[in-house]
Design a protein around this motif. Structure first.
Motif, mmCIF file in Angstrom:
data_model
loop_
_atom_site.group_PDB
_atom_site.id
_atom_site.type_symbol
_atom_site.label_atom_id
_atom_site.label_comp_id
_atom_site.label_asym_id
_atom_site.label_seq_id
_atom_site.Cartn_x
_atom_site.Cartn_y
_atom_site.Cartn_z
ATOM 1 N N ASP A 126 -39.814 40.540 26.502
ATOM 2 C CA ASP A 126 -38.989 41.672 26.937
ATOM 3 C C ASP A 126 -39.456 42.232 28.283
ATOM 4 N N ARG A 127 -40.609 41.775 28.746
ATOM 5 C CA ARG A 127 -41.198 42.372 29.948
ATOM 6 C C ARG A 127 -41.067 41.507 31.195
ATOM 7 N N ILE A 128 -41.049 40.197 31.037
ATOM 8 C CA ILE A 128 -41.001 39.320 32.203
ATOM 9 C C ILE A 128 -39.911 38.259 32.028
ATOM 10 N N PRO A 129 -39.389 37.718 33.126
ATOM 11 C CA PRO A 129 -38.361 36.670 33.023
ATOM 12 C C PRO A 129 -38.866 35.466 32.224
ATOM 13 N N LEU A 130 -37.970 34.887 31.447
ATOM 14 C CA LEU A 130 -38.345 33.778 30.570
ATOM 15 C C LEU A 130 -38.798 32.550 31.356
ATOM 16 N N LEU A 131 -38.356 32.420 32.594
ATOM 17 C CA LEU A 131 -38.770 31.253 33.378
ATOM 18 C C LEU A 131 -40.274 31.261 33.619
ATOM 19 N N HIS A 132 -40.878 32.462 33.685
ATOM 20 C CA HIS A 132 -42.333 32.547 33.873
ATOM 21 C C HIS A 132 -43.066 32.154 32.591
ATOM 22 N N ILE A 133 -42.496 32.520 31.457
ATOM 23 C CA ILE A 133 -43.084 32.124 30.173
ATOM 24 C C ILE A 133 -42.973 30.614 30.013
ATOM 25 N N ALA A 134 -41.819 30.070 30.353
ATOM 26 C CA ALA A 134 -41.608 28.617 30.251
ATOM 27 C C ALA A 134 -42.620 27.867 31.112
ATOM 28 N N SER A 135 -42.805 28.328 32.340
ATOM 29 C CA SER A 135 -43.757 27.678 33.243
ATOM 30 C C SER A 135 -45.169 27.757 32.686
ATOM 31 N N HIS A 136 -45.514 28.897 32.116
ATOM 32 C CA HIS A 136 -46.839 29.078 31.506
ATOM 33 C C HIS A 136 -47.058 28.110 30.350
ATOM 34 N N LEU A 137 -45.982 27.827 29.615
ATOM 35 C CA LEU A 137 -46.077 26.921 28.459
ATOM 36 C C LEU A 137 -45.941 25.451 28.853
ATOM 37 N N GLY A 138 -45.585 25.202 30.105
ATOM 38 C CA GLY A 138 -45.434 23.822 30.570
ATOM 39 C C GLY A 138 -44.113 23.189 30.172
ATOM 40 N N ILE A 139 -43.073 24.015 30.019
ATOM 41 C CA ILE A 139 -41.748 23.504 29.648
ATOM 42 C C ILE A 139 -40.702 24.091 30.593
ATOM 43 N N THR A 140 -39.458 23.653 30.468
ATOM 44 C CA THR A 140 -38.375 24.181 31.303
ATOM 45 C C THR A 140 -37.761 25.417 30.643
ATOM 46 N N PRO A 141 -37.097 26.277 31.428
ATOM 47 C CA PRO A 141 -36.405 27.433 30.841
ATOM 48 C C PRO A 141 -35.376 27.027 29.785
ATOM 49 N N THR A 142 -34.711 25.890 29.992
ATOM 50 C CA THR A 142 -33.728 25.409 29.015
ATOM 51 C C THR A 142 -34.407 25.081 27.685
ATOM 52 N N GLN A 143 -35.557 24.419 27.754
ATOM 53 C CA GLN A 143 -36.314 24.101 26.529
ATOM 54 C C GLN A 143 -36.734 25.375 25.814
ATOM 55 N N LEU A 144 -37.182 26.367 26.562
ATOM 56 C CA LEU A 144 -37.603 27.630 25.957
ATOM 57 C C LEU A 144 -36.424 28.326 25.299
ATOM 58 N N SER A 145 -35.275 28.282 25.934
ATOM 59 C CA SER A 145 -34.081 28.898 25.358
ATOM 60 C C SER A 145 -33.733 28.258 24.016
ATOM 61 N N ARG A 146 -33.855 26.941 23.937
ATOM 62 C CA ARG A 146 -33.582 26.245 22.670
ATOM 63 C C ARG A 146 -34.598 26.633 21.594
ATOM 64 N N ILE A 147 -35.848 26.759 21.997
ATOM 65 C CA ILE A 147 -36.897 27.155 21.054
ATOM 66 C C ILE A 147 -36.610 28.545 20.508
ATOM 67 N N ARG A 148 -36.249 29.474 21.384
ATOM 68 C CA ARG A 148 -35.966 30.848 20.972
ATOM 69 C C ARG A 148 -34.770 30.900 20.009
ATOM 70 N N LYS A 149 -33.725 30.125 20.301
ATOM 71 C CA LYS A 149 -32.555 30.100 19.421
ATOM 72 C C LYS A 149 -32.910 29.512 18.063
ATOM 73 N N SER A 150 -33.749 28.490 18.065
ATOM 74 C CA SER A 150 -34.174 27.853 16.806
ATOM 75 C C SER A 150 -34.983 28.829 15.960
ATOM 76 N N LEU A 151 -35.872 29.590 16.609
ATOM 77 C CA LEU A 151 -36.693 30.558 15.889
ATOM 78 C C LEU A 151 -35.843 31.702 15.349
ATOM 79 N N GLU A 152 -34.823 32.114 16.102
ATOM 80 C CA GLU A 152 -33.933 33.187 15.646
ATOM 81 C C GLU A 152 -33.162 32.763 14.405
ATOM 82 N N LYS A 153 -32.771 31.483 14.332
ATOM 83 C CA LYS A 153 -32.050 30.978 13.165
ATOM 84 C C LYS A 153 -32.928 30.978 11.924
ATOM 85 N N ASP A 154 -34.235 30.770 12.123
ATOM 86 C CA ASP A 154 -35.167 30.691 10.999
ATOM 87 C C ASP A 154 -35.530 32.062 10.446
ATOM 88 N N LEU A 155 -35.208 33.137 11.197
ATOM 89 C CA LEU A 155 -35.562 34.482 10.729
ATOM 90 C C LEU A 155 -34.651 34.935 9.597
#
Length: 229
Positions: free
Chosen positions: A200-229
Motif C-alpha cells: 500500500d506504500r510503494i508501487p508494485l513494480l518496486h516490489i516485483a524488482s526486489h523479488l526478481g520478477i516482473t510486475p505482471t508476474q506479481l500481479s498474477r501472484i496477488r490475484k492468486s493469493l486473493e482467491k485463496d483468502l
C-alpha cells in the motif's frame, strides 16, 4: 505572433516558473527529534547493550536529513560518507544497466540501517543508488567518526559485530538461498509477513524488482493469493 499565441506563451512561462519555484522548495517536515533518536538507540540496543556514555558519543555524530519522494541520498559512482538510519519512510538501493533498466537490490523501511557498506569501508565509488520511495526522515551517522568510536569502545564494537553478522552474513545468505529454493509466491508472502503494509506504500513494480520478477508476474501472484483468502 497573435494575441492568442502571446497569451499561451505567458501561461506556459508562468507555469514553468511556478514549477521551478516548487522544485526548489525544500521538504519541510515537522517531527520530534527526541523520539527518532530514542528509536535509533533502541535499534542499537537490539543488537548489543551499550552504555549511556557510548550512546551520547553516537548521538553527537548524527545529523537529521529529510528527503522528498524520488530524491536520492547516494548516487551510483559517489563515495558514501554516512550510514543512514531510517526514522520514517522507505529507501531502495538499485542498479541501472546500460539499457536503462533498474534492479532493486534492497528495500529499507523504518528503524533499519541503509548504506553502501563497501563504499563506506573502502572509500570507493558506490555501485548503486539509494532513493527515497516515500518522503523520508533519516538520521545520518558520520561513518569515519563512527568507526573511530567503535575502535575505542568495546560495547559499540559488540554492536558493530552483531549488526554485521545479522545483516551482512545471516540475512544476506538467507535471501540468496530463498532466490534458489523458494518460488516467487513464497518470497512475496515472506515480504508481506515482515512488512504487511508495503504493497500500500510503494508501487508494485518496486516490489516485483526486489523479488526478481516482473510486475505482471506479481500481479498474477496477488490475484492468486486473493482467491485463496
Amino acid at each position: 505572433m497573435t494575441k492568442k499565441d502571446l497569451f499561451f506563451l505567458f501561461l506556459n512561462k508562468k507555469t514553468l516558473c511556478l514549477y521551478r519555484l516548487q522544485a526548489r522548495q525544500p521538504l519541510i517536515m515537522t517531527f520530534n527529534k527526541e523520539i527518532h533518536l530514542h528509536n535509533l538507540k533502541l535499534a542499537f540496543e537490539s543488537y548489543a547493550p551499550i552504555s549511556e556514555k557510548s550512546w551520547k558519543k553516537i548521538e553527537n555524530i548524527t545529523e537529521f536529513q529529510t528527503l522528498k519522494k524520488g530524491e536520492t541520498v547516494l548516487q551510483n559512482g559517489e563515495i558514501a560518507k554516512n550510514l543512514h538510519f531510517i526514522a520514517k519512510g522507505i529507501l531502495r538501493t538499485f542498479i541501472t544497466d546500460e539499457q536503462g533498466n533498474f534492479y532493486n537490490k534492497n528495500l529499507f523501511l523504518e528503524n533499519s540501517f541503509a548504506g553502501s557498506k563497501v563504499s563506506l569501508m573502502l572509500q570507493t565509488p558506490s555501485n548503486f543508488t539509494i532513493e527515497a520511495l516515500e518522503d523520508c526522515i533519516l538520521i545520518n551517522i558520520n561513518y569515519k567518526k563512527y568507526i573511530t568510536l567503535i575502535n575505542e569502545n568495546d560495547d559499540l564494537k559488540n554492536f558493530y559485530i552483531a549488526h554485521l553478522e545479522k545483516n551482512w552474513i545471516i540475512e544476506k545468505e538467507q535471501r540468496e538461498i530463498a532466490f534458489v529454493m523458494e518460488n516467487a509466491t513464497e518470497r512475496y508472502v515472506k515480504l508481506l509477513e515482515k512488512n504487511p503494509d508495503i504493497a500500500d506504500r510503494i508501487p508494485l513494480l518496486h516490489i516485483a524488482s526486489h523479488l526478481g520478477i516482473t510486475p505482471t508476474q506479481l500481479s498474477r501472484i496477488r490475484k492468486s493469493l486473493e482467491k485463496d483468502l
